[in-house]
Scaffold this motif. Structure first.
Motif, PDB file in Angstrom:
ATOM      1  N   GLU B  31       0.831  -1.214   0.000  1.00 46.76           N
ATOM      2  CA  GLU B  31       0.000   0.000   0.000  1.00 46.76           C
ATOM      3  C   GLU B  31       0.863   1.262   0.000  1.00 46.76           C
ATOM      4  OE1 GLU B  31      -4.322  -0.403   2.157  1.00 46.76           O
ATOM      5  OE2 GLU B  31      -2.621   0.170   3.374  1.00 46.76           O
ATOM      6  N   GLU B 137      17.761   4.744 -14.354  1.00 46.72           N
ATOM      7  CA  GLU B 137      18.093   5.441 -15.591  1.00 46.72           C
ATOM      8  C   GLU B 137      19.326   6.339 -15.473  1.00 46.72           C
ATOM      9  OE1 GLU B 137      14.467   7.253 -16.996  1.00 46.72           O
ATOM     10  OE2 GLU B 137      13.299   5.492 -16.485  1.00 46.72           O
ATOM     11  N   ALA B 186       7.715  13.974 -13.669  1.00 44.63           N
ATOM     12  CA  ALA B 186       6.939  12.934 -14.325  1.00 44.63           C
ATOM     13  C   ALA B 186       7.760  11.657 -14.441  1.00 44.63           C
ATOM     14  CB  ALA B 186       6.499  13.398 -15.711  1.00 44.63           C
ATOM     15  N   ARG B 187       9.037  11.814 -14.804  1.00 48.15           N
ATOM     16  CA  ARG B 187       9.918  10.669 -14.952  1.00 48.15           C
ATOM     17  C   ARG B 187      10.121   9.956 -13.620  1.00 48.15           C
ATOM     18  NH1 ARG B 187      15.820  11.477 -17.671  1.00 48.15           N
ATOM     19  NH2 ARG B 187      16.353   9.288 -17.911  1.00 48.15           N
ATOM     20  N   ASP B 190       6.884   8.092 -12.557  1.00 49.00           N
ATOM     21  CA  ASP B 190       6.750   6.867 -13.323  1.00 49.00           C
ATOM     22  C   ASP B 190       7.681   5.796 -12.753  1.00 49.00           C
ATOM     23  OD1 ASP B 190       6.502   4.987 -15.321  1.00 49.00           O
ATOM     24  OD2 ASP B 190       7.859   6.035 -16.678  1.00 49.00           O
ATOM     25  N   ARG B 193       6.438   4.575  -9.334  1.00 46.10           N
ATOM     26  CA  ARG B 193       5.266   3.713  -9.494  1.00 46.10           C
ATOM     27  C   ARG B 193       5.644   2.307  -9.925  1.00 46.10           C
ATOM     28  NH1 ARG B 193      -0.485   5.079 -10.896  1.00 46.10           N
ATOM     29  NH2 ARG B 193      -0.424   3.436 -12.431  1.00 46.10           N
ATOM     30  N   ARG B 197       5.350  -1.292  -7.684  1.00 44.29           N
ATOM     31  CA  ARG B 197       4.635  -2.492  -8.125  1.00 44.29           C
ATOM     32  C   ARG B 197       5.558  -3.703  -8.212  1.00 44.29           C
ATOM     33  NH1 ARG B 197       1.904  -1.897 -13.587  1.00 44.29           N
ATOM     34  NH2 ARG B 197       3.782  -2.846 -14.400  1.00 44.29           N
ATOM     35  N   ARG B 214      -2.240  11.813  -6.197  1.00 44.96           N
ATOM     36  CA  ARG B 214      -3.260  11.177  -7.027  1.00 44.96           C
ATOM     37  C   ARG B 214      -2.633  10.067  -7.879  1.00 44.96           C
ATOM     38  NH1 ARG B 214      -8.619  12.028  -8.916  1.00 44.96           N
ATOM     39  NH2 ARG B 214      -8.894  14.190  -8.329  1.00 44.96           N
ATOM     40  N   LEU B 215      -1.417  10.322  -8.341  1.00 45.85           N
ATOM     41  CA  LEU B 215      -0.760   9.320  -9.177  1.00 45.85           C
ATOM     42  C   LEU B 215      -0.112   8.199  -8.376  1.00 45.85           C
ATOM     43  CD1 LEU B 215       0.885  11.478 -11.968  1.00 45.85           C
ATOM     44  CD2 LEU B 215      -1.114  10.018 -12.129  1.00 45.85           C
ATOM     45  N   ASP B 218      -2.459   5.141  -2.846  1.00 50.54           N
ATOM     46  CA  ASP B 218      -3.761   4.465  -2.795  1.00 50.54           C
ATOM     47  C   ASP B 218      -4.657   5.181  -1.791  1.00 50.54           C
ATOM     48  OD1 ASP B 218      -2.754   2.236  -4.359  1.00 50.54           O
ATOM     49  OD2 ASP B 218      -1.657   1.682  -2.552  1.00 50.54           O
ATOM     50  N   ARG B 219      -4.047   5.586  -0.698  1.00 48.26           N
ATOM     51  CA  ARG B 219      -4.817   6.219   0.375  1.00 48.26           C
ATOM     52  C   ARG B 219      -4.222   7.557   0.734  1.00 48.26           C
ATOM     53  NH1 ARG B 219      -3.976   2.133   4.808  1.00 48.26           N
ATOM     54  NH2 ARG B 219      -4.807   3.798   6.087  1.00 48.26           N
TER      55      ARG B 219
END
Lengths: 227, 256
Positions: B31, B137, B186-187, B190, B193, B197, B214-215, B218-219
């Motif tokens: 989470e 990267e 943004a990079r 990403d 995220r 996962r 928001r991106l 979860d909570r």
């Protein structure tokens, strides 16, 4: 599969004189597996609000929203996350994605988070994108720069990549050309055939009549609009 | 399922002033929780209490340790807590220089964390460092450069590599994208995220940027004046905020 009993909703706008706007009163609705129900009513009747309440995006004050054996109105955030992963899909009108993520990954993501092996998930995503006529040269690009119609189709592909037993569709055929519209209607019929329970909003009346088994007029639950 | 982190009635005071108070939360494996609030709302104080950087005045912070299950990190011994922060926890600072050793090479920054958990083989450490630099990267030819020679975004990615190389289970992040320009943000988002996962990480992210939560989260937990005023599913709190302050916060965001 979806059972909504006596739900009500109002918004309190604290920063606008604490205005209390009641938007839904005692709405009830049952959807069986394999059934598609259309929400109707003029703009402001609460169609999208109800969809968002079902998805757990809006809080529900009273009543119950059962999806399988989970009551969304009372579930903990963790339970709703699980529900959204494996049970309840939602195709909204707008695509919201992380910048830089490729279209293929956007569509495959619902499969990847539920443990589908990468190659199988990507194959499913490719099939869906091809079916919805998204040119292959766009698959490796982020959909953020796509046209409205393309984004909508990517959104639909994403919503249909995992076989959710319950689906919410908000204007799935809006801004689509006739060919793609027919494809989307075909996909909705296939979802019904595998026993998905579907609730949809369709301003496209021909589409609605072609795939929906019933219509529910939300106006009857809207305070101030109910006859 | 056992929560990975369980916080009960946590409070921290600075003299008579409230840092944060009455904070309770459960965080489960995999989470991501966001904590938002304006400057001075107590969100960083809370994060530092959870990560063992500050000692709370009240309450318990239980972490699901690999060996003994849930243990209160407030009352455990200092060496035990340090061991956790080297292995199962990671802390990503807003300013990369607070989390990096600026006069040690990029490879050394990553390798150092490995050596702290008893990796000894130089070749293996270097390979692991190269692998991690690649994942964030940073190309292999920069491995011997010092972070001072890196841009802000690269420093931040290096800090993330240094933190994640030991395979932590819980990551604390304090404004991880603060001060970076939007394309770099943004990079980084990403990257975070996909790492969350792939590694099934749990994370607590403190930020004042609602787009970031928001991106990533979860909570969401909203804080004001040291109190938690609203919690819930991230999109629910942002789209249907209940508390006056949250409504103000959400409606104050400029639309692009």
């Amino acid at each position: 599969m979806i059972s909504i009993e006596n739900v009500s909703k109002s918004f309190v706008l604290h920063n606008q004189g604490a205005a209390n706007i009641s938007v839904m009163q005692a709405a009830s609705l049952q959807v069986a597996p394999g059934e598609c129900v259309a929400l109707t009513g003029a703009s402001g009747a609460g169609k999208s609000t109800l969809m968002r309440m079902i998805y757990g995006n809006y809080l529900t004050e009273t009543g119950r929203i059962m999806i399988g054996d989970v009551d969304v109105a009372r579930a903990a955030p963790r339970e709703i996350i699980q529900l959204r992963r494996r049970t309840l899909g939602y195709v909204s009108q707008f695509l919201r994605v992380v910048p830089r993520v490729s279209t293929l990954d956007v569509v495959a993501e619902p499969l990847l988070v539920t443990g589908t092996p990468q190659d199988k998930a990507l194959r499913t995503a490719q099939d869906l994108l091809a079916r919805l006529n998204i040119p292959e040269r766009l698959w490796s690009l982020s959909p953020t720069t796509f046209s409205g119609g393309e984004q909508q189709r990517v959104n639909i592909a994403r919503g249909f990549s995992y076989p959710y037993p319950a689906l919410l569709l908000d204007e799935p055929t809006a801004s689509l050309d006739p060919t793609n519209r027919a494809t989307v209607l075909e996909m909705i019929k296939e979802a019904k055939a595998r026993d998905a329970a579907i609730i949809g909003i369709f301003h496209d009346h021909a589409a609605r009549d072609a795939i929906c088994d019933r219509q529910v007029d939300m106006t009857q639950y809207t305070p101030g609009l109910a006859a | 399922m056992t929560p990975l982190l369980q916080v009960e009635n946590l409070a921290k005071f600075y003299g008579p002033r409230i840092g944060c108070t009455d904070v309770s939360l459960d965080l489960y494996p995999g989470e991501v929780m966001g904590i938002v609030g304006e400057s001075g709302s107590g969100k960083s104080t809370l994060l530092n209490c959870l990560a063992g950087h500050l000692t709370p005045d009240r309450g318990a912070v239980r972490f699901d340790t690999r060996a003994d299950g849930l243990r209160d990190t407030v009352t455990m011994s200092e060496p035990e807590r340090r061991m956790l922060s080297r292995t199962d926890w990671a802390f990503v600072h807003q300013h990369a220089r607070d989390g990096l050793r600026m006069n040690v090479s990029a490879g050394g920054n990553v390798g150092e964390r490995l050596m702290a958990v008893n990796a000894r083989h130089y070749g293996a450490i270097r390979d692991e460092a190269i692998d991690w630099l690649g994942r964030v990267e940073i190309t292999e030819d920069r491995i011997d450069d010092r972070p001072t020679a890196f841009s802000g975004g690269m420093q931040q990615r290096l800090q993330i590599a240094r933190n994640l190389v030991t395979g932590p289970r819980l990551v604390f992040m304090d404004e991880p994208t603060g001060g970076l320009d939007v394309s770099v943000q943004a990079r980084l988002l990403d990257l975070l995220r996909s790492l969350v996962r792939e590694m099934n990480l749990s994370a607590i992210i403190v930020t004042h940027d609602l787009a970031v939560v928001r991106l990533l989260a979860d909570r969401l937990m909203v804080m004001k004046d040291g109190h938690v005023i609203e919690t819930g599913l991230t999109d629910q709190v942002l789209d249907d905020p209940q508390h006056a302050y949250t409504q103000l916060l959400v409606s104050s965001v400029l639309q692009v």
